[in-house]
Design an enzyme around this catalytic site. Structure first.
Site, PDB file in Angstrom:
ATOM      1  CG  ASP A  68      -2.092   0.917   1.090  1.00  0.00           C
ATOM      2  OD1 ASP A  68      -2.368   1.362  -0.045  1.00  0.00           O
ATOM      3  OD2 ASP A  68      -2.746   1.215   2.104  1.00  0.00           O
ATOM      4  CG  HIS A  92      -0.096   1.993  -9.310  1.00  0.00           C
ATOM      5  ND1 HIS A  92      -0.287   1.657  -7.992  1.00  0.00           N
ATOM      6  CD2 HIS A  92      -1.209   2.677  -9.688  1.00  0.00           C
ATOM      7  CE1 HIS A  92      -1.476   2.109  -7.594  1.00  0.00           C
ATOM      8  NE2 HIS A  92      -2.042   2.733  -8.605  1.00  0.00           N
ATOM      9  CG  LEU A 110       9.713 -16.998  -3.747  1.00  0.00           C
ATOM     10  CD1 LEU A 110       9.484 -16.971  -2.233  1.00  0.00           C
ATOM     11  CD2 LEU A 110      10.191 -15.627  -4.225  1.00  0.00           C
TER      12      LEU A 110
HETATM   13  C1  FPP Z   1      -2.001   0.113  -3.295  1.00  0.00           C
HETATM   14  O1  FPP Z   1      -1.576   1.438  -3.328  1.00  0.00           O
HETATM   15  C2  FPP Z   1      -1.410  -0.603  -4.400  1.00  0.00           C
HETATM   16  C3  FPP Z   1      -2.097  -1.121  -5.441  1.00  0.00           C
HETATM   17  C4  FPP Z   1      -3.561  -1.041  -5.552  1.00  0.00           C
HETATM   18  C5  FPP Z   1      -1.411  -1.758  -6.558  1.00  0.00           C
HETATM   19  C6  FPP Z   1      -0.206  -2.567  -6.246  1.00  0.00           C
HETATM   20  C7  FPP Z   1       0.554  -2.736  -7.495  1.00  0.00           C
HETATM   21  C8  FPP Z   1       1.892  -2.669  -7.610  1.00  0.00           C
HETATM   22  C9  FPP Z   1       2.807  -2.552  -6.471  1.00  0.00           C
HETATM   23  C10 FPP Z   1       2.548  -2.675  -8.930  1.00  0.00           C
HETATM   24  C11 FPP Z   1       2.637  -3.904  -9.693  1.00  0.00           C
HETATM   25  C12 FPP Z   1       2.621  -5.173  -8.963  1.00  0.00           C
HETATM   26  C13 FPP Z   1       3.269  -6.278  -9.410  1.00  0.00           C
HETATM   27  C14 FPP Z   1       3.085  -7.566  -8.690  1.00  0.00           C
HETATM   28  C15 FPP Z   1       4.163  -6.261 -10.558  1.00  0.00           C
HETATM   29  P1  FPP Z   1      -2.637   2.599  -3.429  1.00  0.00           P
HETATM   30  O2  FPP Z   1      -2.719   3.039  -4.839  1.00  0.00           O
HETATM   31  O3  FPP Z   1      -3.911   2.178  -2.786  1.00  0.00           O
HETATM   32  O4  FPP Z   1      -1.925   3.719  -2.580  1.00  0.00           O
HETATM   33  P2  FPP Z   1      -2.613   4.835  -1.687  1.00  0.00           P
HETATM   34  O5  FPP Z   1      -3.199   4.137  -0.487  1.00  0.00           O
HETATM   35  O6  FPP Z   1      -1.466   5.712  -1.329  1.00  0.00           O
HETATM   36  O7  FPP Z   1      -3.625   5.527  -2.544  1.00  0.00           O
END
Ligand code: FPP
Length: 230
Positions: A16, A33, A127
């Protein structure tokens, strides 16, 4: 720093803070992201180095469809790109990839990339990397619990072993419908570090913290005794 002395360890991560990371820098949320995907690469390597046996990453929850269409499309493209580009080295590293969650709502290109990644890494033994995409633990439990089952049978149907350590970055302290059943006896590690900044040293710190804890699984741990679930 290598902290791992165990044979099996399942670490799950709620990644997150990508959006806030980008907003703090005046960047569009998808940039968070993008940098978050770089963090994924580094943490997968670190997990192999620490001999973690399974790493489950929450990449896209079933609730994330509610986000702006451009952000959703960006995430789908990023996940597809990751699976296509990273598979060769992951396979060479002995990483097996499987994807949790619904596939029927994913763009066809991503669904194909998932099939390809799973097929070409299926012999990986170092893994087990699980990526949760369009995932809801409640839906997974409902789907698995159709018949009269024992707890062990239901665990088997969920395709995921019990979580030992659940990490959440970004400062919030909740599970957000991730691996609810499997986290019954998980240890939790919450950090304010936002996912794009979460690096191998942070991962090592989380593992070190986990190894300092005593796990009793609801029983009593006597000095020198290792408790086990069930
Ligand atoms: C939450 O942050 C994160 C996500 C919804 C997406 C997670 C995706 C990645 C880390 C990138 C790609 C993943 C892989 C496995 C290659 P948020 O956008 O909710 O952050 P915020 O709480 O600050 O708004």
């Amino acid at each position: 720093m290598q902290t791992t002395l165990h044979t099996k360890l399942h670490v799950a991560i709620i990644m997150d803070g990508n959006g806030r990371w980008a907003e703090e820098r005046g960047l569009p949320r998808p940039d968070g992201h993008q940098v978050g995907a770089d963090a994924v690469r580094a943490i997968v390597r670190a997990a192999v180095e620490h001999r973690v046996s399974a790493l489950s990453l929450y990449a896209f929850s079933s609730y994330n469809w509610q986000r702006p269409p451009a952000e959703v499309a960006g995430l789908m493209g990023l996940l597809r790109h990751f699976l296509l580009v990273e598979v060769p080295w992951l396979r060479d590293f002995g990483v097996r990839i499987t994807v949790l969650g619904r596939r029927d709502r994913l763009p066809i290109g991503l669904a194909k990339a998932i099939g390809h990644a799973e097929a070409s890494t299926r012999d990986g033994r170092r893994l087990h990397l699980r990526i949760a995409i369009d995932y809801s633990a409640r839906d997974a439990i409902l789907a698995a619990a159709a018949d009269h089952l024992t707890a062990d049978e239901l665990s088997g149907r969920l395709d995921t072993e019990d979580v030992d350590l659940m990490i959440r970055t970004g400062g919030d302290q909740r599970l957000s419908d991730f691996l609810l059943w499997e986290s019954a006896y998980a240890e939790f590690y919450f950090t304010r570090v936002k996912w794009p900044d979460f690096g191998p040293d942070d991962f090592a710190a989380a593992l070190a913290d986990y190894h300092r804890r005593t796990r009793s699984f609801g029983g009593v741990v006597e000095a020198g005794a290792a408790a086990a679930p069930h």
